[in-house]
Design a protein around this motif. Structure first.
Motif, PDB file in Angstrom:
ATOM      1  N   ILE A  42       0.596 -59.113   5.371  1.00  0.00           N
ATOM      2  CA  ILE A  42       0.559 -57.832   4.661  1.00  0.00           C
ATOM      3  C   ILE A  42       1.536 -57.770   3.483  1.00  0.00           C
ATOM      4  O   ILE A  42       1.219 -57.236   2.440  1.00  0.00           O
ATOM      5  CB  ILE A  42       0.773 -56.658   5.648  1.00  0.00           C
ATOM      6  CG1 ILE A  42       0.304 -55.347   5.026  1.00  0.00           C
ATOM      7  CG2 ILE A  42       2.184 -56.511   6.122  1.00  0.00           C
ATOM      8  CD1 ILE A  42      -1.045 -54.923   5.443  1.00  0.00           C
ATOM      9  N   ARG A  43       2.746 -58.331   3.686  1.00  0.00           N
ATOM     10  CA  ARG A  43       3.718 -58.421   2.590  1.00  0.00           C
ATOM     11  C   ARG A  43       4.266 -59.837   2.548  1.00  0.00           C
ATOM     12  O   ARG A  43       4.225 -60.542   3.557  1.00  0.00           O
ATOM     13  CB  ARG A  43       4.878 -57.426   2.819  1.00  0.00           C
ATOM     14  CG  ARG A  43       4.514 -55.991   2.521  1.00  0.00           C
ATOM     15  CD  ARG A  43       5.570 -55.027   3.016  1.00  0.00           C
ATOM     16  NE  ARG A  43       5.524 -54.949   4.469  1.00  0.00           N
ATOM     17  CZ  ARG A  43       4.696 -54.165   5.153  1.00  0.00           C
ATOM     18  NH1 ARG A  43       3.888 -53.356   4.538  1.00  0.00           N
ATOM     19  NH2 ARG A  43       4.680 -54.188   6.470  1.00  0.00           N
ATOM     20  N   GLU A  44       4.812 -60.188   1.386  1.00  0.00           N
ATOM     21  CA  GLU A  44       5.335 -61.543   1.236  1.00  0.00           C
ATOM     22  C   GLU A  44       6.401 -61.815   2.301  1.00  0.00           C
ATOM     23  O   GLU A  44       6.464 -62.894   2.877  1.00  0.00           O
ATOM     24  CB  GLU A  44       5.938 -61.682  -0.162  1.00  0.00           C
ATOM     25  CG  GLU A  44       6.016 -63.105  -0.624  1.00  0.00           C
ATOM     26  CD  GLU A  44       6.502 -63.202  -2.054  1.00  0.00           C
ATOM     27  OE1 GLU A  44       6.637 -62.152  -2.724  1.00  0.00           O
ATOM     28  OE2 GLU A  44       6.752 -64.327  -2.487  1.00  0.00           O
TER      29      GLU A  44
ATOM     30  N   VAL B  36      -0.197 -42.061   3.639  1.00  0.00           N
ATOM     31  CA  VAL B  36      -0.479 -41.432   2.342  1.00  0.00           C
ATOM     32  C   VAL B  36      -0.296 -42.435   1.202  1.00  0.00           C
ATOM     33  O   VAL B  36      -0.955 -42.352   0.184  1.00  0.00           O
ATOM     34  CB  VAL B  36       0.380 -40.154   2.137  1.00  0.00           C
ATOM     35  CG1 VAL B  36       1.852 -40.474   2.010  1.00  0.00           C
ATOM     36  CG2 VAL B  36      -0.093 -39.383   0.921  1.00  0.00           C
ATOM     37  N   GLN B  37       0.660 -43.330   1.338  1.00  0.00           N
ATOM     38  CA  GLN B  37       0.984 -44.401   0.374  1.00  0.00           C
ATOM     39  C   GLN B  37       1.705 -43.907  -0.868  1.00  0.00           C
ATOM     40  O   GLN B  37       2.674 -44.519  -1.294  1.00  0.00           O
ATOM     41  CB  GLN B  37      -0.242 -45.238  -0.046  1.00  0.00           C
ATOM     42  CG  GLN B  37      -1.141 -45.690   1.095  1.00  0.00           C
ATOM     43  CD  GLN B  37      -0.494 -46.590   2.137  1.00  0.00           C
ATOM     44  OE1 GLN B  37       0.696 -46.863   2.063  1.00  0.00           O
ATOM     45  NE2 GLN B  37      -1.239 -47.030   3.131  1.00  0.00           N
ATOM     46  N   SER B  38       1.233 -42.804  -1.492  1.00  0.00           N
ATOM     47  CA  SER B  38       1.922 -42.277  -2.674  1.00  0.00           C
ATOM     48  C   SER B  38       1.603 -40.800  -2.810  1.00  0.00           C
ATOM     49  O   SER B  38       0.568 -40.331  -2.319  1.00  0.00           O
ATOM     50  CB  SER B  38       1.448 -43.008  -3.927  1.00  0.00           C
ATOM     51  OG  SER B  38       1.913 -42.334  -5.092  1.00  0.00           O
TER      52      SER B  38
ATOM     53  N   THR C  77       3.415 -41.287   8.640  1.00  0.00           N
ATOM     54  CA  THR C  77       2.733 -41.828   7.469  1.00  0.00           C
ATOM     55  C   THR C  77       3.277 -43.199   7.084  1.00  0.00           C
ATOM     56  O   THR C  77       4.263 -43.662   7.654  1.00  0.00           O
ATOM     57  CB  THR C  77       2.892 -40.833   6.285  1.00  0.00           C
ATOM     58  OG1 THR C  77       1.889 -41.085   5.320  1.00  0.00           O
ATOM     59  CG2 THR C  77       4.263 -40.931   5.638  1.00  0.00           C
ATOM     60  N   ASP C  78       2.598 -43.832   6.133  1.00  0.00           N
ATOM     61  CA  ASP C  78       3.099 -45.056   5.494  1.00  0.00           C
ATOM     62  C   ASP C  78       3.247 -44.750   4.007  1.00  0.00           C
ATOM     63  O   ASP C  78       2.387 -44.071   3.429  1.00  0.00           O
ATOM     64  CB  ASP C  78       2.075 -46.206   5.596  1.00  0.00           C
ATOM     65  CG  ASP C  78       1.889 -46.730   7.009  1.00  0.00           C
ATOM     66  OD1 ASP C  78       2.689 -46.393   7.897  1.00  0.00           O
ATOM     67  OD2 ASP C  78       0.924 -47.493   7.218  1.00  0.00           O
ATOM     68  N   ILE C  79       4.319 -45.267   3.408  1.00  0.00           N
ATOM     69  CA  ILE C  79       4.527 -45.052   1.973  1.00  0.00           C
ATOM     70  C   ILE C  79       4.880 -46.388   1.314  1.00  0.00           C
ATOM     71  O   ILE C  79       5.697 -47.149   1.833  1.00  0.00           O
ATOM     72  CB  ILE C  79       5.678 -44.040   1.727  1.00  0.00           C
ATOM     73  CG1 ILE C  79       5.278 -42.668   2.284  1.00  0.00           C
ATOM     74  CG2 ILE C  79       6.027 -43.936   0.239  1.00  0.00           C
ATOM     75  CD1 ILE C  79       6.394 -41.657   2.294  1.00  0.00           C
TER      76      ILE C  79
ATOM     77  N   TYR D 181       6.473 -52.237  -2.701  1.00  0.00           N
ATOM     78  CA  TYR D 181       5.229 -52.916  -3.039  1.00  0.00           C
ATOM     79  C   TYR D 181       5.480 -54.427  -3.160  1.00  0.00           C
ATOM     80  O   TYR D 181       6.438 -54.875  -3.776  1.00  0.00           O
ATOM     81  CB  TYR D 181       4.652 -52.375  -4.361  1.00  0.00           C
ATOM     82  CG  TYR D 181       3.485 -53.213  -4.844  1.00  0.00           C
ATOM     83  CD1 TYR D 181       2.359 -53.392  -4.040  1.00  0.00           C
ATOM     84  CD2 TYR D 181       3.529 -53.860  -6.084  1.00  0.00           C
ATOM     85  CE1 TYR D 181       1.307 -54.184  -4.456  1.00  0.00           C
ATOM     86  CE2 TYR D 181       2.474 -54.649  -6.509  1.00  0.00           C
ATOM     87  CZ  TYR D 181       1.366 -54.814  -5.690  1.00  0.00           C
ATOM     88  OH  TYR D 181       0.338 -55.613  -6.095  1.00  0.00           O
ATOM     89  N   SER D 182       4.571 -55.175  -2.541  1.00  0.00           N
ATOM     90  CA  SER D 182       4.663 -56.634  -2.568  1.00  0.00           C
ATOM     91  C   SER D 182       3.292 -57.160  -3.005  1.00  0.00           C
ATOM     92  O   SER D 182       2.287 -56.886  -2.348  1.00  0.00           O
ATOM     93  CB  SER D 182       5.028 -57.076  -1.144  1.00  0.00           C
ATOM     94  OG  SER D 182       4.713 -58.407  -0.896  1.00  0.00           O
ATOM     95  N   GLU D 183       3.262 -57.835  -4.129  1.00  0.00           N
ATOM     96  CA  GLU D 183       1.962 -58.296  -4.648  1.00  0.00           C
ATOM     97  C   GLU D 183       1.359 -59.370  -3.743  1.00  0.00           C
ATOM     98  O   GLU D 183       2.046 -60.314  -3.367  1.00  0.00           O
ATOM     99  CB  GLU D 183       2.148 -58.863  -6.059  1.00  0.00           C
ATOM    100  CG  GLU D 183       0.838 -59.229  -6.712  1.00  0.00           C
ATOM    101  CD  GLU D 183       1.028 -59.728  -8.134  1.00  0.00           C
ATOM    102  OE1 GLU D 183       0.981 -58.898  -9.059  1.00  0.00           O
ATOM    103  OE2 GLU D 183       1.244 -60.948  -8.299  1.00  0.00           O
TER     104      GLU D 183
HETATM  105  N1  5AD Z   1       2.906 -54.134  -0.283  1.00  0.00           N
HETATM  106  C1  5AD Z   1       3.645 -53.259   0.433  1.00  0.00           C
HETATM  107  N2  5AD Z   1       3.179 -52.577   1.482  1.00  0.00           N
HETATM  108  C2  5AD Z   1       1.892 -52.768   1.822  1.00  0.00           C
HETATM  109  N3  5AD Z   1       1.134 -52.229   2.790  1.00  0.00           N
HETATM  110  C3  5AD Z   1      -0.102 -52.765   2.720  1.00  0.00           C
HETATM  111  N4  5AD Z   1      -0.167 -53.652   1.711  1.00  0.00           N
HETATM  112  C4  5AD Z   1       1.056 -53.663   1.127  1.00  0.00           C
HETATM  113  C5  5AD Z   1       1.606 -54.362   0.026  1.00  0.00           C
HETATM  114  N5  5AD Z   1       0.890 -55.220  -0.691  1.00  0.00           N
HETATM  115  C6  5AD Z   1       1.626 -51.193   3.710  1.00  0.00           C
HETATM  116  C7  5AD Z   1       0.775 -49.930   3.628  1.00  0.00           C
HETATM  117  C8  5AD Z   1      -0.020 -49.969   4.892  1.00  0.00           C
HETATM  118  C9  5AD Z   1       0.951 -50.637   5.840  1.00  0.00           C
HETATM  119  C10 5AD Z   1       0.329 -51.210   7.074  1.00  0.00           C
HETATM  120  O1  5AD Z   1       1.517 -51.657   5.054  1.00  0.00           O
HETATM  121  O2  5AD Z   1       1.644 -48.820   3.612  1.00  0.00           O
HETATM  122  O3  5AD Z   1      -0.437 -48.686   5.333  1.00  0.00           O
END
Ligand code: 5AD
Ligand code: SF4
Length: 444
Positions: A54-56, A269-271, A307-309, A341-343
């Motif tokens: 999901i993230r680096e 919600v994310q943002s 939530t997730d942000i 955020y992680s690309e």
């Molecule tokens: N970068 C950061 N966070 C991410 N999530 C998903 N993809 C990324 C990303 N590329 C987070 C979102 C998601 C949670 C499981 O992980 O918030 O809801």
């Protein structure tokens, strides 16, 4: 296959609840073929890492772990090392070439083939299977409960994801969305109840779009919730994760109607900025999101919302960030999982946008988000002071063998002096004190 009967396997799991549930499916498939589960890394013939992409950072952890396995393999050259899950799917052969110590790679839809793949490794060949499926749901597999407290268990109800949020690797790592046979879900819930379990969590990337039909009957997510809730009033029910665009009034009404459906909704919600939500391809606005929150709060009094942000997504300005903080306050989240955020390779954002918020700015914005959430969570806990909740006892508290640990319907952790009741039983607990993460109480 007779040789397998003496071979032991050990699974290490990273990532989401879905992955933990998958490890239980893997354990079931292997034990059915005569492999023996081991709970120790030093006493095993096969090590399987069920990984997350999901993230680096999640992938970096696994790479570090593989370095440790290199030393294990030096001591025990016969050890088989396999990579499962999302990282296996995403990197395919690349990681096998890079990490010469890997013997096996299997993606999330290939677990039925693991016994054959391990056989192949045993005969001296490397094995790889990362073919994604349109219909694999492992519906007929009865998971072996790993690390279980005997009280709560996961039931996977669907696999894959087709939302294509622009930042997210999941649709590439887990393929097409497919729902599991509703009858097999109910059977699993009943069987867990008979074994003594008292809480099940229905899992999927986007549970609200669950849909199953067998020609005669159609089962939507709210219907499935009702069917599982009817298994027994003493069986608590949770679910994750809901996509805000699909959380319907019907689902909210079903949650309100059944006392054993927990009053806790995880709604990422994310943002809080419409510009960023659009760029993330989330398909809702902040106004629509807040409207859903209002419906939940008015139809399910006392419902917890988490939530997730993600902070620092491409082109996120200070104003966008301010809107996220503002939305957090308006929603008054009880809990939040927060990420920079992680690309991720292959995603829409990686292909089309620039990861242009600096590491320092991401870090600072994340700190501001975490600080605000701590205040909101603390306010939420303080609102519970003096309240009495029905708590399902999960076991002993980690800190003291004189205390029990359990959760209320809102998914908050409660610690309280032991009573005559046993784990798996319910009791009423009055909250006397709160810390940032726990409610401390006494049975009443
Ligand atoms: N970068 C950061 N966070 C991410 N999530 C998903 N993809 C990324 C990303 N590329 C987070 C979102 C998601 C949670 C499981 O992980 O918030 O809801
Ligand atoms: Fe990680 Fe997503 Fe895969 Fe779960 S589905 S293991 S969170 S990448």
């Amino acid at each position: 296959m007779t040789e397998n009967k003496t071979r032991k396997f050990y699974i290490e799991t990273y990532g989401c609840q879905m992955n933990f549930s998958d490890s239980e499916i893997v354990a079931s498939i292997l034990t059915a073929e005569g492999f023996q589960p081991s709970n120790s890394l030093v006493d095993t013939d096969i090590v399987l890492l069920n990984t997350c992409s999901i993230r680096e950072h999640a992938e970096d952890r696994v790479r570090k772990r593989l370095h440790y396995f290199r030393s294990l393999k030096k001591k025990n050259p016969g050890l088989t090392i396999g990579l499962l899950g999302c990282m296996a799917e995403r990197t395919k052969t690349a990681l096998m070439e890079e990490e010469q110590l890997l013997d096996l790679i299997a993606g999330p839809d290939s677990y039925r083939h693991l016994p054959g793949l391990l056989e192949q490794v045993h005969s001296g060949k490397k094995a790889i299977d990362t073919i994604l499926s349109a219909d694999e749901t492992y519906a007929d597999i009865n998971p072996v409960r790993l690390d279980s407290n005997g009280v709560s268990a996961f039931i996977s109800i669907m696999r894959g994801c087709e939302n294509f949020c622009s930042y997210c690797v999941v649709p590439y790592a887990r393929g097409q969305e497919r729902s599991r046979d509703a009858e097999s879900v109910i059977r699993e819930a009943k069987s867990l109840f008979i074994q003594g379990f008292r809480e099940v969590t229905l899992l999927g990337q986007n549970v609200n779009s669950y849909h199953w039909s067998n020609g005669n009957s159609e089962v939507s997510f709210p219907k499935l919730l009702e069917l599982v809730a009817q298994v027994n009033p003493l069986l608590r029910l949770r679910f994750a994760t809901s996509h805000p665009k699909d959380l319907s009034l019907e689902v909210i009404r079903v949650i309100a109607a059944y006392p054993n459906i927990c009053k806790a909704i995880h709604l990422p919600v994310q943002s809080g900025s419409n510009k960023i939500l659009d760029k993330m391809n989330r398909k809702y606005t902040r106004e629509e999101y807040l409207e859903k929150i209002r419906s939940v709060r008015s139809l399910i009094p006392g419902c917890a919302i988490s939530t997730d942000i993600i902070t620092g997504f491409c082109d996120e300005t200070e104003e966008d960030h301010r809107q996220t903080l503002d939305l957090m306050k308006a929603a008054a989240f009880d809990y939040a999982f927060t990420f920079k955020y992680s690309e991720r390779p292959k995603t829409i954002a990686a292909e089309k946008f620039t990861d242009n918020v600096t590491a320092e700015v991401k870090e600072r914005r994340l700190r501001e988000i975490i600080t605000l959430q701590q205040e909101l969570s603390s306010a939420s806990n303080h609102r519970d002071l003096g309240e009495t909740f029905e708590v399902l006892i999960e076991g002993e508290s980690k800190r003291s063998d004189k205390q029990y640990f359990g959760r209320n319907s809102q998914n908050k952790a409660l610690v309280f002096p032991k009573t005559n009741q046993k784990p798996g039983e319910y009791l009423n607990v009055k909250v006397k004190r709160v810390t940032s993460a726990t409610l401390i109480g006494e049975a009443v």
